[in-house]
Design a protein around this motif. Structure first.
Motif, PDB file in Angstrom:
ATOM      1  N   HIS A   1     -10.954  11.622  -6.560  1.00 30.04           N
ATOM      2  CA  HIS A   1     -11.636  10.635  -7.441  1.00 30.04           C
ATOM      3  C   HIS A   1     -12.512   9.778  -6.725  1.00 30.04           C
ATOM      4  CE1 HIS A   1     -12.474   7.617 -10.591  1.00 30.04           C
ATOM      5  NE2 HIS A   1     -12.146   8.557 -11.388  1.00 30.04           N
ATOM      6  N   PHE A   2     -13.739   9.479  -7.032  1.00 35.83           N
ATOM      7  CA  PHE A   2     -14.723   8.644  -6.375  1.00 35.83           C
ATOM      8  C   PHE A   2     -13.956   7.321  -5.834  1.00 35.83           C
ATOM      9  CE2 PHE A   2     -17.591   5.229  -6.444  1.00 35.83           C
ATOM     10  CZ  PHE A   2     -18.649   5.448  -5.389  1.00 35.83           C
ATOM     11  N   LEU A   3     -13.386   6.719  -7.108  1.00 44.28           N
ATOM     12  CA  LEU A   3     -12.795   5.360  -6.844  1.00 44.28           C
ATOM     13  C   LEU A   3     -11.551   5.564  -5.532  1.00 44.28           C
ATOM     14  CD1 LEU A   3     -12.673   2.537  -8.101  1.00 44.28           C
ATOM     15  CD2 LEU A   3     -10.877   3.090  -9.350  1.00 44.28           C
ATOM     16  N   GLY A   4     -10.994   6.561  -5.454  1.00 47.55           N
ATOM     17  CA  GLY A   4      -9.995   6.716  -4.391  1.00 47.55           C
ATOM     18  C   GLY A   4     -10.647   6.684  -3.144  1.00 47.55           C
ATOM     19  N   LYS A   5     -11.951   7.597  -3.140  1.00 44.60           N
ATOM     20  CA  LYS A   5     -12.654   7.717  -1.498  1.00 44.60           C
ATOM     21  C   LYS A   5     -13.210   6.169  -1.700  1.00 44.60           C
ATOM     22  CE  LYS A   5     -13.145  10.726   0.041  1.00 44.60           C
ATOM     23  NZ  LYS A   5     -12.295  11.324   1.521  1.00 44.60           N
ATOM     24  N   ALA A   6     -13.455   5.375  -2.324  1.00 46.43           N
ATOM     25  CA  ALA A   6     -14.218   3.963  -2.301  1.00 46.43           C
ATOM     26  C   ALA A   6     -13.142   3.146  -1.521  1.00 46.43           C
ATOM     27  CB  ALA A   6     -14.546   3.501  -3.326  1.00 46.43           C
ATOM     28  N   ALA A   7     -11.879   3.332  -2.180  1.00 57.04           N
ATOM     29  CA  ALA A   7     -10.800   2.418  -1.803  1.00 57.04           C
ATOM     30  C   ALA A   7     -10.435   3.011  -0.207  1.00 57.04           C
ATOM     31  CB  ALA A   7      -9.452   2.812  -2.554  1.00 57.04           C
ATOM     32  N   THR A   8     -10.534   4.060   0.093  1.00 58.25           N
ATOM     33  CA  THR A   8     -10.350   4.575   1.603  1.00 58.25           C
ATOM     34  C   THR A   8     -11.163   3.942   2.332  1.00 58.25           C
ATOM     35  OG1 THR A   8      -9.028   6.564   0.691  1.00 58.25           O
ATOM     36  CG2 THR A   8      -9.790   6.707   3.166  1.00 58.25           C
TER      37      THR A   8
ATOM     38  N   GLY B   1     -10.012  -3.291  -1.106  1.00 63.65           N
ATOM     39  CA  GLY B   1      -9.594  -1.958  -0.734  1.00 63.65           C
ATOM     40  C   GLY B   1      -8.463  -1.828  -1.343  1.00 63.65           C
ATOM     41  N   THR B   2      -7.327  -2.869  -1.332  1.00 63.31           N
ATOM     42  CA  THR B   2      -6.027  -2.654  -1.834  1.00 63.31           C
ATOM     43  C   THR B   2      -6.308  -2.427  -3.340  1.00 63.31           C
ATOM     44  OG1 THR B   2      -5.054  -3.894   0.223  1.00 63.31           O
ATOM     45  CG2 THR B   2      -3.734  -3.621  -1.814  1.00 63.31           C
ATOM     46  N   ALA B   3      -6.935  -3.335  -3.962  1.00 64.43           N
ATOM     47  CA  ALA B   3      -7.059  -3.522  -5.524  1.00 64.43           C
ATOM     48  C   ALA B   3      -7.645  -1.921  -5.834  1.00 64.43           C
ATOM     49  CB  ALA B   3      -8.094  -4.427  -5.890  1.00 64.43           C
ATOM     50  N   LEU B   4      -8.537  -1.357  -5.315  1.00 68.03           N
ATOM     51  CA  LEU B   4      -9.100  -0.187  -5.558  1.00 68.03           C
ATOM     52  C   LEU B   4      -8.186   0.789  -5.140  1.00 68.03           C
ATOM     53  CD1 LEU B   4     -12.820  -0.383  -4.009  1.00 68.03           C
ATOM     54  CD2 LEU B   4     -12.028  -0.425  -6.500  1.00 68.03           C
ATOM     55  N   TYR B   5      -7.441   0.709  -4.336  1.00 67.69           N
ATOM     56  CA  TYR B   5      -6.430   1.876  -3.797  1.00 67.69           C
ATOM     57  C   TYR B   5      -5.284   2.000  -4.935  1.00 67.69           C
ATOM     58  CZ  TYR B   5      -3.593   4.633  -0.391  1.00 67.69           C
ATOM     59  OH  TYR B   5      -3.003   5.658   0.242  1.00 67.69           O
ATOM     60  N   TRP B   6      -4.863   0.604  -5.370  1.00 65.67           N
ATOM     61  CA  TRP B   6      -3.917   0.793  -6.646  1.00 65.67           C
ATOM     62  C   TRP B   6      -4.384   1.208  -7.877  1.00 65.67           C
ATOM     63  CZ3 TRP B   6       1.058   0.769  -8.081  1.00 65.67           C
ATOM     64  CH2 TRP B   6       1.995   0.526  -6.961  1.00 65.67           C
ATOM     65  N   TRP B   7      -5.755   0.814  -8.060  1.00 60.35           N
ATOM     66  CA  TRP B   7      -6.508   1.266  -9.308  1.00 60.35           C
ATOM     67  C   TRP B   7      -6.473   2.877  -9.378  1.00 60.35           C
ATOM     68  CZ3 TRP B   7     -12.135  -0.630 -10.919  1.00 60.35           C
ATOM     69  CH2 TRP B   7     -12.270  -0.354 -12.079  1.00 60.35           C
TER      70      TRP B   7
ATOM     71  N   LEU C   1       0.785  -1.090   0.017  1.00 60.22           N
ATOM     72  CA  LEU C   1      -0.063   0.068   0.022  1.00 60.22           C
ATOM     73  C   LEU C   1       0.741   1.249  -0.038  1.00 60.22           C
ATOM     74  CD1 LEU C   1      -2.765  -1.122   2.277  1.00 60.22           C
ATOM     75  CD2 LEU C   1      -3.083  -0.689   0.246  1.00 60.22           C
ATOM     76  N   ALA C   2       2.085   1.232   0.787  1.00 60.60           N
ATOM     77  CA  ALA C   2       2.886   2.443   0.797  1.00 60.60           C
ATOM     78  C   ALA C   2       3.494   2.502  -0.494  1.00 60.60           C
ATOM     79  CB  ALA C   2       3.867   2.247   1.722  1.00 60.60           C
ATOM     80  N   ALA C   3       3.738   1.476  -1.315  1.00 60.09           N
ATOM     81  CA  ALA C   3       4.410   1.523  -2.658  1.00 60.09           C
ATOM     82  C   ALA C   3       3.626   2.417  -3.771  1.00 60.09           C
ATOM     83  CB  ALA C   3       4.550   0.195  -3.226  1.00 60.09           C
ATOM     84  N   ARG C   4       2.312   2.377  -3.575  1.00 55.02           N
ATOM     85  CA  ARG C   4       1.369   3.192  -4.432  1.00 55.02           C
ATOM     86  C   ARG C   4       1.398   4.750  -4.058  1.00 55.02           C
ATOM     87  NH1 ARG C   4      -3.317   7.132  -3.111  1.00 55.02           N
ATOM     88  NH2 ARG C   4      -5.060   6.378  -4.495  1.00 55.02           N
ATOM     89  N   ASP C   5       1.637   5.051  -2.953  1.00 52.43           N
ATOM     90  CA  ASP C   5       1.765   6.529  -2.743  1.00 52.43           C
ATOM     91  C   ASP C   5       3.228   6.981  -3.052  1.00 52.43           C
ATOM     92  OD1 ASP C   5      -0.908   7.018  -1.676  1.00 52.43           O
ATOM     93  OD2 ASP C   5      -0.259   6.485   0.257  1.00 52.43           O
ATOM     94  N   VAL C   6       4.170   6.027  -2.753  1.00 48.02           N
ATOM     95  CA  VAL C   6       5.683   6.386  -3.096  1.00 48.02           C
ATOM     96  C   VAL C   6       5.542   6.593  -4.712  1.00 48.02           C
ATOM     97  CG1 VAL C   6       7.854   5.598  -3.182  1.00 48.02           C
ATOM     98  CG2 VAL C   6       6.576   5.228  -1.252  1.00 48.02           C
TER      99      VAL C   6
END
Length: 202
Positions: A129-136, A170-176, A103-108
């Motif tokens: 983005h709505f997808l980002g809020k859904a992941a969170t 959530g991890t899949a959505l976070y990366w997406w 998960l940290a790698a996505r933000d890095v």
């Protein structure tokens, strides 16, 4: 993005105060989780953080209190809650360290690729983005289930299964969502060359 509407430049709006409260909840959560090991109260703090995550955005739109600061505070609080929860859980050996790294790698990736180019063009953030809020949302509500499901009783096993299913989703959505943000950033970079930086303010 350029032309993103803001209603106010005030710092102390209700949505911003809620974001500040969420930020203050991060060290409180870690203290409850790691020092006191008061798991129920730690879950309460996470639940309040998740609820105010939705509430501050809703109030900002409904009360016309969208601000430049709020657009920075909201995703910052999201990332800190996710990072603090992951690190705290990993220290307690509730989740593996590879999940923290994933998960940290996505933000890095985002902060080392597209964000420097955006900042040189005067942008401080991208529209949420709505997808980002859904992941969170998925991650913030998955973590309490994983924490409460750390025992061997039947109800705890059920919570653990549901919680880990939400973590995976959530991890899949976070990366997406991260890849979508990078795509948005590339579009901004193409539309606003550096010689037009003065005109491209968020």
């Amino acid at each position: 993005m350029a032309g993103e509407p803001y209603d106010t430049e005030r710092v102390f709006t209700v949505p911003n105060v809620l974001s500040f409260i969420r930020l203050a909840g991060v060290p409180l959560f870690l203290w409850l989780l790691l020092v006191r090991e008061a798991d129920i109260w730690a879950v309460v703090v996470l639940a309040i953080g998740g609820a105010t995550d939705w509430l501050d955005g809703y109030l900002a739109r409904s009360w016309h209190q969208r601000s430049r600061l709020g657009q920075v505070l909201d995703p910052l609080a999201d990332r800190l809650y996710i990072l603090a929860t992951l690190v705290g859980f990993a220290i307690r050996e509730i989740v593996p360290w590879w999940l923290v790294a994933l998960l940290a790698a996505r933000d890095v990736l985002m902060f080392t690729t597209i964000w420097p180019a955006l900042r040189r063009r005067g942008f401080v953030s991208l529209p949420v983005h709505f997808l980002g809020k859904a992941a969170t949302f998925a991650l913030l509500y998955a973590f309490p289930l994983v924490l409460l499901g750390s025992g061997d009783d039947a109800w705890q096993i059920g919570m653990r299964v549901v919680g880990w299913a939400c973590v995976i989703w959530g991890t899949a959505l976070y990366w997406w969502s991260g890849l979508l943000y990078i795509g948005q950033g590339i579009d901004v970079v193409r539309r606003f060359p550096l010689n037009r930086a003065g005109a491209s303010q968020v």
